[in-house]
Design a protein around this motif. Sequence first.
Motif, PDB file in Angstrom:
ATOM      1  N   UNK A 270       0.737  -1.668   0.208  1.00 42.58           N
ATOM      2  CA  UNK A 270      -0.034   0.246  -0.093  1.00 42.58           C
ATOM      3  C   UNK A 270       0.454   1.673  -0.247  1.00 42.58           C
ATOM      4  N   UNK A 271       2.027   1.635   0.744  1.00 41.10           N
ATOM      5  CA  UNK A 271       2.519   2.562   1.171  1.00 41.10           C
ATOM      6  C   UNK A 271       4.297   2.107   0.828  1.00 41.10           C
ATOM      7  N   UNK A 272       5.330   3.222   0.881  1.00 44.67           N
ATOM      8  CA  UNK A 272       6.731   2.656   1.293  1.00 44.67           C
ATOM      9  C   UNK A 272       7.145   3.961   1.863  1.00 44.67           C
ATOM     10  N   UNK A 273       7.927   4.711   2.808  1.00 47.28           N
ATOM     11  CA  UNK A 273       8.171   5.444   3.206  1.00 47.28           C
ATOM     12  C   UNK A 273       9.402   5.052   3.601  1.00 47.28           C
ATOM     13  N   UNK A 291      10.426   3.602  -4.227  1.00 49.77           N
ATOM     14  CA  UNK A 291      10.247   2.663  -6.050  1.00 49.77           C
ATOM     15  C   UNK A 291      10.494   1.180  -5.441  1.00 49.77           C
ATOM     16  N   UNK A 292      12.248   0.817  -5.128  1.00 51.35           N
ATOM     17  CA  UNK A 292      12.667  -0.462  -5.547  1.00 51.35           C
ATOM     18  C   UNK A 292      11.911  -1.168  -4.248  1.00 51.35           C
ATOM     19  N   UNK A 293      11.546  -0.977  -3.064  1.00 47.94           N
ATOM     20  CA  UNK A 293      11.170  -1.025  -1.359  1.00 47.94           C
ATOM     21  C   UNK A 293       9.298  -2.074  -1.663  1.00 47.94           C
ATOM     22  N   UNK A 294       9.084  -0.518  -2.576  1.00 50.90           N
ATOM     23  CA  UNK A 294       7.177  -0.867  -2.910  1.00 50.90           C
ATOM     24  C   UNK A 294       7.286  -2.080  -4.055  1.00 50.90           C
ATOM     25  N   UNK A 295       8.448  -1.410  -4.489  1.00 53.10           N
ATOM     26  CA  UNK A 295       8.209  -3.255  -6.049  1.00 53.10           C
ATOM     27  C   UNK A 295       8.274  -4.708  -4.857  1.00 53.10           C
ATOM     28  N   UNK A 296       9.608  -4.519  -4.335  1.00 51.73           N
ATOM     29  CA  UNK A 296      10.009  -6.116  -3.681  1.00 51.73           C
ATOM     30  C   UNK A 296       9.241  -6.129  -3.039  1.00 51.73           C
ATOM     31  N   UNK A 297       8.508  -5.267  -1.753  1.00 43.71           N
ATOM     32  CA  UNK A 297       7.104  -6.288  -1.222  1.00 43.71           C
ATOM     33  C   UNK A 297       7.154  -6.851  -0.157  1.00 43.71           C
ATOM     34  N   UNK A 298       5.859  -7.348   0.811  1.00 43.06           N
ATOM     35  CA  UNK A 298       6.204  -7.212   2.382  1.00 43.06           C
ATOM     36  C   UNK A 298       7.755  -8.625   2.361  1.00 43.06           C
TER      37      UNK A 298
END
Length: 336
Positions: A270-273, A291-298
């Motif tokens: 949903x979001x990464x900060x 962005x790469x953290x968002x794509x890498x996911x949980x």
Amino acid sequence: MLSAALAVPAGLAGCGPAAGNHHTWGHVFGTTVSITIHGASTQRAQELGAAVLAEFDRLHHKFHAWQPGMLTELNQRIARGLPLRTDAEMAGLLQSAARLAERSDHLFNPAIGHLLRLWGFQGGGPRAAPDRAELRHWVAANPRMSDLRFHDTAISSVNPAVRLDLGGYAKGYALDRAAAILRAARVEAALVNIGGNVLAIGQPGGRPWQVGIRNPRAPAAAGNTLCTIPLFDNEAIGTSGDYERFVLEGGLRRPHIIDPRTGMPALGTASVTVLASGGADAGLRSDGNSKPLFIAGALKWENMAGRLDLPQALLVEGEGGMAMTSAMRRRVSGLA
């Protein structure tokens, strides 16, 4: 206060001691921007706010991905297999983006403008799920930042499928440019907010700025903050979320953050900060690294955070679960 408890478009709201704060508002980079200056006269704050907005306007036109400007001219030349002599600013920013792309195993990839265009995230047209065969074509073309070649300020690409879009990077650079302008003017304290990408200068009244992180599954209204983070001098926060720009397909919310490996919007986050501090590029690092953290996911975001040397980061899953690094946990307050 800087819009106390106001959830701004990209997910953040800044607030600080109200006395002595002067606000300048504008709209650029397709979002609302605000410059809050503490400890200056009203006239001086207005002058500096106008100077920052003028710089934002310059950068908006230069780095716009589809309106006429230097970046669109470069994309046109790349598509024709030709180089373009740009300038030191453009070359430096693209080289910086290429380094981050390499470090993130190309999950951060500003070269995938064709995929963004197909999903409707470029231009003002309707957003709709594209033909999957077209997506496969541009994924197979494998455009990467490493395809670029730099000869002084002349830039070319060995892959004509590269179409540059700095929408996930230029706002962070703009924050750093704003900080340079305000520091040169010896501003005591300021908070610059570009659609939720926020950078702090100094401490108003000797206290840190307070930045509220928006709850990505709550309406953008007062009080819908997930937590609050204090920002000290030369710290910046960048948030990437799935709640402002997205396509609805089959009941799924498909956000504008595209996984370059598949051509599909990244799901499950949903979001990464990300919080970055120090140096002359805190804004740039806070923007690009989310962005790469968002794509890498949980399952893989923490590994990616370690790879990118990001000690302070927070991820909210699509279903509402939340995780953060230990350093970020020590910073946040107000968690439910």
